[in-house]
Design a protein around this motif. Structure first.
Motif, PDB file in Angstrom:
ATOM      1  N   SER A   7     -10.695  -9.498   0.849  1.00 50.65           N
ATOM      2  CA  SER A   7      -9.341  -9.159   1.239  1.00 50.65           C
ATOM      3  C   SER A   7      -9.409  -8.161   2.386  1.00 50.65           C
ATOM      4  CB  SER A   7      -8.552  -8.570   0.061  1.00 50.65           C
ATOM      5  OG  SER A   7      -9.165  -7.368  -0.385  1.00 50.65           O
ATOM      6  N   GLU A   8      -8.296  -8.015   3.075  1.00 46.18           N
ATOM      7  CA  GLU A   8      -8.220  -7.136   4.233  1.00 46.18           C
ATOM      8  C   GLU A   8      -6.851  -6.473   4.220  1.00 46.18           C
ATOM      9  OE1 GLU A   8      -7.862  -7.540   9.119  1.00 46.18           O
ATOM     10  OE2 GLU A   8      -8.175  -9.299   7.852  1.00 46.18           O
ATOM     11  N   PRO A   9      -6.781  -5.161   4.450  1.00 49.27           N
ATOM     12  CA  PRO A   9      -5.469  -4.497   4.458  1.00 49.27           C
ATOM     13  C   PRO A   9      -4.575  -5.053   5.565  1.00 49.27           C
ATOM     14  CG  PRO A   9      -7.261  -2.889   4.382  1.00 49.27           C
ATOM     15  CD  PRO A   9      -7.886  -4.222   4.653  1.00 49.27           C
ATOM     16  N   VAL A  10      -3.293  -5.174   5.268  1.00 46.34           N
ATOM     17  CA  VAL A  10      -2.324  -5.588   6.280  1.00 46.34           C
ATOM     18  C   VAL A  10      -1.985  -4.374   7.129  1.00 46.34           C
ATOM     19  CG1 VAL A  10      -0.031  -6.552   6.684  1.00 46.34           C
ATOM     20  CG2 VAL A  10      -1.399  -7.358   4.760  1.00 46.34           C
ATOM     21  N   SER A  11      -1.996  -4.534   8.430  1.00 51.26           N
ATOM     22  CA  SER A  11      -1.682  -3.425   9.330  1.00 51.26           C
ATOM     23  C   SER A  11      -0.233  -2.990   9.117  1.00 51.26           C
ATOM     24  CB  SER A  11      -1.891  -3.843  10.784  1.00 51.26           C
ATOM     25  OG  SER A  11      -0.910  -4.799  11.165  1.00 51.26           O
ATOM     26  N   PRO A  12       0.091  -1.733   9.473  1.00 55.62           N
ATOM     27  CA  PRO A  12       1.487  -1.295   9.333  1.00 55.62           C
ATOM     28  C   PRO A  12       2.466  -2.209  10.055  1.00 55.62           C
ATOM     29  CG  PRO A  12       0.067   0.594   9.733  1.00 55.62           C
ATOM     30  CD  PRO A  12      -0.791  -0.622   9.883  1.00 55.62           C
ATOM     31  N   ASP A  63      -1.263  -5.282  -3.853  1.00 56.13           N
ATOM     32  CA  ASP A  63      -2.272  -4.942  -4.855  1.00 56.13           C
ATOM     33  C   ASP A  63      -1.690  -3.992  -5.903  1.00 56.13           C
ATOM     34  OD1 ASP A  63      -2.208  -2.432  -3.701  1.00 56.13           O
ATOM     35  OD2 ASP A  63      -4.097  -2.669  -2.612  1.00 56.13           O
ATOM     36  N   GLU A  64      -2.554  -3.556  -6.823  1.00 48.81           N
ATOM     37  CA  GLU A  64      -2.089  -2.725  -7.939  1.00 48.81           C
ATOM     38  C   GLU A  64      -1.574  -1.353  -7.482  1.00 48.81           C
ATOM     39  OE1 GLU A  64      -6.506  -2.398  -7.356  1.00 48.81           O
ATOM     40  OE2 GLU A  64      -5.032  -4.021  -7.597  1.00 48.81           O
ATOM     41  N   LYS A  65      -1.970  -0.914  -6.284  1.00 50.00           N
ATOM     42  CA  LYS A  65      -1.508   0.364  -5.750  1.00 50.00           C
ATOM     43  C   LYS A  65      -0.215   0.223  -4.941  1.00 50.00           C
ATOM     44  CE  LYS A  65      -6.189   2.267  -5.373  1.00 50.00           C
ATOM     45  NZ  LYS A  65      -7.202   2.840  -4.440  1.00 50.00           N
ATOM     46  N   GLY A  66       0.250  -1.023  -4.789  1.00 55.89           N
ATOM     47  CA  GLY A  66       1.453  -1.254  -4.011  1.00 55.89           C
ATOM     48  C   GLY A  66       1.199  -1.477  -2.531  1.00 55.89           C
ATOM     49  N   ASP A  67      -0.077  -1.565  -2.141  1.00 53.79           N
ATOM     50  CA  ASP A  67      -0.423  -1.788  -0.738  1.00 53.79           C
ATOM     51  C   ASP A  67      -0.520  -3.283  -0.454  1.00 53.79           C
ATOM     52  OD1 ASP A  67      -0.626   0.961  -0.256  1.00 53.79           O
ATOM     53  OD2 ASP A  67      -2.706   0.998  -0.952  1.00 53.79           O
ATOM     54  N   LYS A  68      -0.158  -3.663   0.765  1.00 56.27           N
ATOM     55  CA  LYS A  68      -0.229  -5.060   1.182  1.00 56.27           C
ATOM     56  C   LYS A  68      -1.656  -5.412   1.615  1.00 56.27           C
ATOM     57  CE  LYS A  68       4.229  -6.221   0.961  1.00 56.27           C
ATOM     58  NZ  LYS A  68       4.750  -7.384   0.207  1.00 56.27           N
ATOM     59  N   GLN A  69      -2.097  -6.589   1.192  1.00 57.68           N
ATOM     60  CA  GLN A  69      -3.446  -7.064   1.533  1.00 57.68           C
ATOM     61  C   GLN A  69      -3.381  -8.516   1.992  1.00 57.68           C
ATOM     62  OE1 GLN A  69      -6.401  -5.293   1.185  1.00 57.68           O
ATOM     63  NE2 GLN A  69      -5.460  -3.446   0.328  1.00 57.68           N
ATOM     64  N   THR A 356       6.681   7.941  19.338  1.00 64.37           N
ATOM     65  CA  THR A 356       7.407   6.966  18.512  1.00 64.37           C
ATOM     66  C   THR A 356       6.473   6.314  17.505  1.00 64.37           C
ATOM     67  OG1 THR A 356       8.960   6.526  20.321  1.00 64.37           O
ATOM     68  CG2 THR A 356       8.804   4.875  18.565  1.00 64.37           C
ATOM     69  N   SER A 357       5.266   5.974  17.949  1.00 61.21           N
ATOM     70  CA  SER A 357       4.284   5.383  17.036  1.00 61.21           C
ATOM     71  C   SER A 357       3.960   6.341  15.894  1.00 61.21           C
ATOM     72  CB  SER A 357       3.011   5.026  17.813  1.00 61.21           C
ATOM     73  OG  SER A 357       2.013   4.532  16.945  1.00 61.21           O
ATOM     74  N   ARG A 358       3.826   7.619  16.221  1.00 57.63           N
ATOM     75  CA  ARG A 358       3.539   8.618  15.197  1.00 57.63           C
ATOM     76  C   ARG A 358       4.707   8.748  14.222  1.00 57.63           C
ATOM     77  NH1 ARG A 358       0.059  10.467  11.835  1.00 57.63           N
ATOM     78  NH2 ARG A 358       0.226  12.705  11.395  1.00 57.63           N
ATOM     79  N   LEU A 359       5.937   8.676  14.746  1.00 62.19           N
ATOM     80  CA  LEU A 359       7.118   8.735  13.886  1.00 62.19           C
ATOM     81  C   LEU A 359       7.111   7.588  12.884  1.00 62.19           C
ATOM     82  CD1 LEU A 359       9.983   9.811  13.166  1.00 62.19           C
ATOM     83  CD2 LEU A 359      10.860   8.282  14.947  1.00 62.19           C
ATOM     84  N   LYS A 364       6.557   5.520   7.430  1.00 64.03           N
ATOM     85  CA  LYS A 364       5.922   4.604   6.471  1.00 64.03           C
ATOM     86  C   LYS A 364       5.283   5.387   5.319  1.00 64.03           C
ATOM     87  CE  LYS A 364       2.216   1.177   6.016  1.00 64.03           C
ATOM     88  NZ  LYS A 364       1.398   1.992   5.070  1.00 64.03           N
ATOM     89  N   LYS A 365       4.659   6.515   5.647  1.00 64.20           N
ATOM     90  CA  LYS A 365       3.963   7.293   4.622  1.00 64.20           C
ATOM     91  C   LYS A 365       4.927   7.851   3.587  1.00 64.20           C
ATOM     92  CE  LYS A 365       0.855  11.256   4.048  1.00 64.20           C
ATOM     93  NZ  LYS A 365       0.063  12.314   4.737  1.00 64.20           N
ATOM     94  N   PHE A 366       6.081   8.352   4.047  1.00 66.67           N
ATOM     95  CA  PHE A 366       6.992   9.050   3.131  1.00 66.67           C
ATOM     96  C   PHE A 366       8.133   8.179   2.608  1.00 66.67           C
ATOM     97  CE2 PHE A 366       5.044  12.565   5.499  1.00 66.67           C
ATOM     98  CZ  PHE A 366       4.640  13.368   4.445  1.00 66.67           C
ATOM     99  N   ARG A 367       8.496   7.118   3.370  1.00 65.41           N
ATOM    100  CA  ARG A 367       9.626   6.302   2.949  1.00 65.41           C
ATOM    101  C   ARG A 367       9.255   4.838   2.690  1.00 65.41           C
ATOM    102  NH1 ARG A 367      14.482   7.009   6.963  1.00 65.41           N
ATOM    103  NH2 ARG A 367      15.441   5.804   5.267  1.00 65.41           N
TER     104      ARG A 367
END
Length: 466
Positions: A7-12, A63-69, A356-359, A364-367
């Motif tokens: 598997s591979e993580p899905v990019s943001p 996945d089980e952590k809620g991350d997209k793969q 903007t990319s940093r925003l 994504k991290k908090f919301r």
């Protein structure tokens, strides 16, 4: 689905473009010079297309952590190939209408999530432009235009000599000029950079949240534009004539000229529909490739861990105001080119894109990715149009021994009434407009674009004489 190992993580960005809020895909149409024989299509997809990248054999799962793969699955290629059936023996213009309706329906349909996010459609009927059409629909989460064009080039061969390597297109990249000035004399430049970076970042936030473009003949303000049918209209311009304009104006790029033509043609259309709209505040989102390199690399090079031109989604939006008509009687078409050049050059050199990319990363991290997708949805919906540009092959290519007469692509799924895409091929530039049916007039829009091109040519010639 039968899952395979790996598997591979899905990019943001991949997550932003594939969720309940936003689903964006790319439709690419290859126009064949000869009638299409699809006897070997399945083997071609299995042997050439699927090995290009594991994502073509993967589905997006949580996945089980809620991350997209990206999870590998067994692919039944037959489930991804569609060959529509229409009445036989009709005229090419009749099949033009069938193709237009077919593309419109394809644009509105979301790709199913229970299998890899791509489809192939083989339209075997002769239209006004081709003996047949091969249509790729690929989800934007698989990669951006740079990545997917690289994948497409991997499936093509030179039409004149299939055994010879295909020339990978490139765009010239000017070397940075050395600055021998003292640090003290560069202080004003540094302050300007800081000011423009903060200004661009702040304006981008406002345009994504509070400030909307005016209602106009190219923007309805209605919600749900992504769910309404579109017409895909194309027009072809000579690349040599566009370069002629560029050379006459010096210092500009081919993209500046093309963008100026689109801006002028759009304003001409707006004025024809409603004279007062020529003063309307309208913004174009110009897509910018953020890779440092501007030359296509092979797919093998793209997927290397430390590649300088990595596979994926590496782009950003530039908010560019469409110049207004100051005085229709003394209209200078070249102002649209100079204005596009000035704004795009300045915004590319500021740090607004990085802020903007940093925003988006913080959001994504908090919301979460869904909230970030809503923010991007707002960015698209509050603007009037988007423009994306790709460099295509310089020489004639073939797909499975089918010479390709022309090609074009369209981004589908953004909440906008008008989307513009540009691709070069064999000395021509194909400009394609995705137009909401019943809202914009495709024939009038195309006529205004062609008028803008001729006006630009004439103005460039007069500029040279002066």
């Amino acid at each position: 689905m039968e899952f395979m190992e790996g598997s591979e993580p899905v990019s943001p960005t991949g997550q932003y473009f594939n969720n309940s809020v936003l689903s964006v895909s790319i439709i690419c149409v290859l126009e064949s010079e000869v009638p299409i024989n699809d006897a070997h299509s399945i083997s071609l997809l299995n042997d050439v297309f699927l090995p290009i990248n594991p994502r073509f054999s993967s589905v997006m799962v949580t996945d089980e952590k809620g991350d997209k793969q990206w999870k590998r699955v067994e692919v039944k290629v037959e489930d991804h190939v569609n060959v529509p059936i229409f009445p036989a023996g009709l005229s090419p213009t009749s099949y033009d209408e069938y193709l237009d309706d077919y593309l419109s329906n394809m644009a509105m349909d979301r790709l199913p999530q229970n299998k890899p996010l791509w489809e192939i459609h083989i339209f075997k009927y002769p239209t006004s432009n081709a003996a047949g059409n091969v249509i790729f629909k690929l989800h934007h989460s698989l990669g951006d235009g740079y990545s997917l064009m690289g994948a497409l080039l991997s499936c093509l061969q030179r039409a004149d000599n299939p055994s010879a390597p295909l020339t990978l297109p490139s765009r010239p990249n000017s070397e940075p000029k050395s600055d021998n000035r003292s640090a003290w004399t560069r202080v004003p430049q540094i302050f300007r950079l800081i000011f423009y970076s903060l200004s661009d970042f702040g304006w981008s936030m406002l345009k994504s949240t509070l400030v909307e473009d005016d209602q106009s003949p190219i923007r309805s303000e209605d919600e749900g534009a992504e769910y309404r049918p579109i017409t895909i209209s194309t027009m072809t311009f000579s690349l040599d004539r566009i370069k002629h304009i560029k050379d006459k104006l010096r210092t500009l790029t081919t993209n500046d000229v093309i963008t100026g033509i689109i801006f002028l043609g759009t304003r001409l259309y707006m004025q024809e529909i409603s004279h007062k709209s020529s003063k309307a505040h309208s913004t174009a989102l110009v897509l910018l490739n953020t890779r440092m390199i501007r030359t296509y690399k092979s797919v093998k090079e793209m997927v290397e861990p430390d590649s300088e031109s990595p596979w994926g989604n590496r782009f950003a939006f530039l908010h560019v105001s469409i110049p207004k008509f100051k005085d229709a009687e003394s209209l200078d078409p070249l102002e649209f080119v100079w204005e596009a050049h000035k704004i795009i050059k300045r915004k590319r050199s500021s740090f607004g894109l990085h802020l903007t990319s940093r925003l988006l990363e913080i959001m994504k991290k908090f919301r979460g990715p869904e909230a970030t997708a809503k923010y991007i949805h707002g960015t698209l919906r509050k603007s009037s149009m988007s423009i994306s540009n790709m460099v295509g092959p310089a020489e004639k290519v073939a797909l499975a021994n089918h010479p390709i007469k022309g090609l074009y692509f369209m981004t589908v799924g953004p909440p906008q009434n008008l989307t513009i895409t540009i691709v070069s091929y064999m000395g021509n530039v194909r400009v394609t407009a995705g137009i909401e049916k019943g809202f914009l007039d495709p024939q009038k829009f195309k006529s205004c674009m062609e008028n803008a091109f001729e006006m630009m040519l004439k103005a460039a010639s007069i500029e040279t004489l002066i």
